[in-house]
Design a protein around this motif. Sequence first.
Motif, PDB file in Angstrom:
ATOM      1  N   VAL A  66       0.971  -1.307   0.134  1.00  0.00           N
ATOM      2  CA  VAL A  66       0.036  -0.010  -0.053  1.00  0.00           C
ATOM      3  C   VAL A  66       0.874   1.355   0.046  1.00  0.00           C
ATOM      4  O   VAL A  66       0.343   2.371  -0.073  1.00  0.00           O
ATOM      5  CB  VAL A  66      -1.107  -0.007   1.102  1.00  0.00           C
ATOM      6  N   THR A  67       2.132   1.211   0.157  1.00  0.00           N
ATOM      7  CA  THR A  67       3.018   2.358   0.161  1.00  0.00           C
ATOM      8  C   THR A  67       3.559   2.642  -1.315  1.00  0.00           C
ATOM      9  O   THR A  67       4.010   3.636  -1.402  1.00  0.00           O
ATOM     10  CB  THR A  67       4.158   2.167   0.802  1.00  0.00           C
ATOM     11  N   LYS A  68       3.301   1.772  -2.198  1.00  0.00           N
ATOM     12  CA  LYS A  68       3.740   2.087  -3.427  1.00  0.00           C
ATOM     13  C   LYS A  68       2.526   2.281  -4.540  1.00  0.00           C
ATOM     14  O   LYS A  68       1.667   1.338  -4.606  1.00  0.00           O
ATOM     15  CB  LYS A  68       4.332   0.784  -4.179  1.00  0.00           C
ATOM     16  N   THR A 112       6.214   4.078   9.422  1.00  0.00           N
ATOM     17  CA  THR A 112       4.987   4.204  10.267  1.00  0.00           C
ATOM     18  C   THR A 112       3.922   4.872   9.541  1.00  0.00           C
ATOM     19  O   THR A 112       2.709   4.681   9.274  1.00  0.00           O
ATOM     20  CB  THR A 112       5.348   4.769  11.449  1.00  0.00           C
ATOM     21  N   PHE A 113       4.493   6.108   9.173  1.00  0.00           N
ATOM     22  CA  PHE A 113       3.380   7.139   8.292  1.00  0.00           C
ATOM     23  C   PHE A 113       3.057   6.580   6.851  1.00  0.00           C
ATOM     24  O   PHE A 113       2.050   6.893   6.257  1.00  0.00           O
ATOM     25  CB  PHE A 113       4.090   8.680   8.297  1.00  0.00           C
ATOM     26  N   ASP A 114       4.178   5.973   6.153  1.00  0.00           N
ATOM     27  CA  ASP A 114       3.858   5.544   5.042  1.00  0.00           C
ATOM     28  C   ASP A 114       2.745   4.388   4.763  1.00  0.00           C
ATOM     29  O   ASP A 114       1.756   4.480   4.031  1.00  0.00           O
ATOM     30  CB  ASP A 114       5.172   4.893   4.296  1.00  0.00           C
ATOM     31  N   VAL A 115       2.841   3.288   5.804  1.00  0.00           N
ATOM     32  CA  VAL A 115       1.778   2.214   5.801  1.00  0.00           C
ATOM     33  C   VAL A 115       0.533   2.933   6.120  1.00  0.00           C
ATOM     34  O   VAL A 115      -0.479   2.538   5.557  1.00  0.00           O
ATOM     35  CB  VAL A 115       2.290   1.177   6.551  1.00  0.00           C
ATOM     36  N   PRO A 155       4.508   6.712  20.270  1.00  0.00           N
ATOM     37  CA  PRO A 155       3.993   8.218  19.825  1.00  0.00           C
ATOM     38  C   PRO A 155       3.853   8.256  18.325  1.00  0.00           C
ATOM     39  O   PRO A 155       3.067   8.871  17.910  1.00  0.00           O
ATOM     40  CB  PRO A 155       4.990   9.166  20.479  1.00  0.00           C
ATOM     41  N   LEU A 156       4.501   7.874  17.548  1.00  0.00           N
ATOM     42  CA  LEU A 156       4.510   7.892  16.177  1.00  0.00           C
ATOM     43  C   LEU A 156       3.124   7.147  15.540  1.00  0.00           C
ATOM     44  O   LEU A 156       2.528   7.729  14.897  1.00  0.00           O
ATOM     45  CB  LEU A 156       5.669   7.382  15.454  1.00  0.00           C
ATOM     46  N   TYR A 157       2.962   6.045  16.268  1.00  0.00           N
ATOM     47  CA  TYR A 157       1.898   5.369  15.787  1.00  0.00           C
ATOM     48  C   TYR A 157       0.470   6.080  16.138  1.00  0.00           C
ATOM     49  O   TYR A 157      -0.366   6.384  15.485  1.00  0.00           O
ATOM     50  CB  TYR A 157       1.799   3.788  16.297  1.00  0.00           C
ATOM     51  N   VAL A 164      -5.015   9.514  10.048  1.00  0.00           N
ATOM     52  CA  VAL A 164      -6.010   8.573   9.238  1.00  0.00           C
ATOM     53  C   VAL A 164      -7.234   9.471   9.708  1.00  0.00           C
ATOM     54  O   VAL A 164      -8.006   9.476   8.797  1.00  0.00           O
ATOM     55  CB  VAL A 164      -5.805   7.229   9.830  1.00  0.00           C
ATOM     56  N   ASN A 165      -7.788   9.465  10.988  1.00  0.00           N
ATOM     57  CA  ASN A 165      -8.836  10.163  11.295  1.00  0.00           C
ATOM     58  C   ASN A 165      -9.172  11.254  10.696  1.00  0.00           C
ATOM     59  O   ASN A 165     -10.125  11.662   9.893  1.00  0.00           O
ATOM     60  CB  ASN A 165      -8.867   9.960  12.846  1.00  0.00           C
TER      61      ASN A 165
END
Length: 239
Positions: A66-68, A112-115, A155-157, A164-165
């Motif tokens: 999903v990151t590509k 983390t942010f890509d996925v 904290p990154l998650y 996403v929200n």
Amino acid sequence: MEMNPLQGRTVAIVGAGGGIGQATARALAAQGASLALGSRGEPALRELTETLAASGASAAYRTVDVTKEAEVRSFFAWAQEAFGELDVLVNAAGLSIPAQLSEMPEEDYSRTFDVNVKGSFLCAKHFIPCVDRERGGLIVHTGSMAAKRANAGAPLYCSAKAAVNMLSQGLALQLIERRIRVTTVNPGATDTQFWGDRQVPRDKFMTAADVADVIACVVAMSPRIVVHEINFESFAFFK
């Protein structure tokens, strides 16, 4: 009583190789939905698809990262060719890398942010053209209660799921004229492989099937209803 409320509807599920995504595939197949399944891992996808097909469900799979964007575009083109126009997207792909922020390499931030965020963006982007303009559709993003309550271990998650929200909220406004509704489900702690070997109180967690039941309820709702978000967690935490 209608036994197959999703008969005639096609659902694309990304992150279907395990955990919440796999449980959601089983729940929606039981309600009659046709399923276009995607995930990075081919063996788990193949096994799930074969199991669903053996039970009489209409399901097919294709691997996708999903990151590509090229892979996401190809996945939805394949899904539309295989099933026709799509009705629902369930984005269950997610990733958490627990660590002290001061010790995390930059690539963990990007991953983390890509996925979680980029993946949600790309899947929504390429799902939208697959939806019939008259019939409309639904996007379900899997968020987390971590978006609502800070977690010192990740904290990154937490930040990514909060993004996403907000992505879902803005997208919902954009897609009103397109007749596509957008919902974010924010489950609390759920017993899946997501936790790895971390020492956590799994006996108090929800199961993936519990979360899948909530997603299935959202998918089966009347298209006249817009559910912006659902926050929920295990009752065991309140005992």
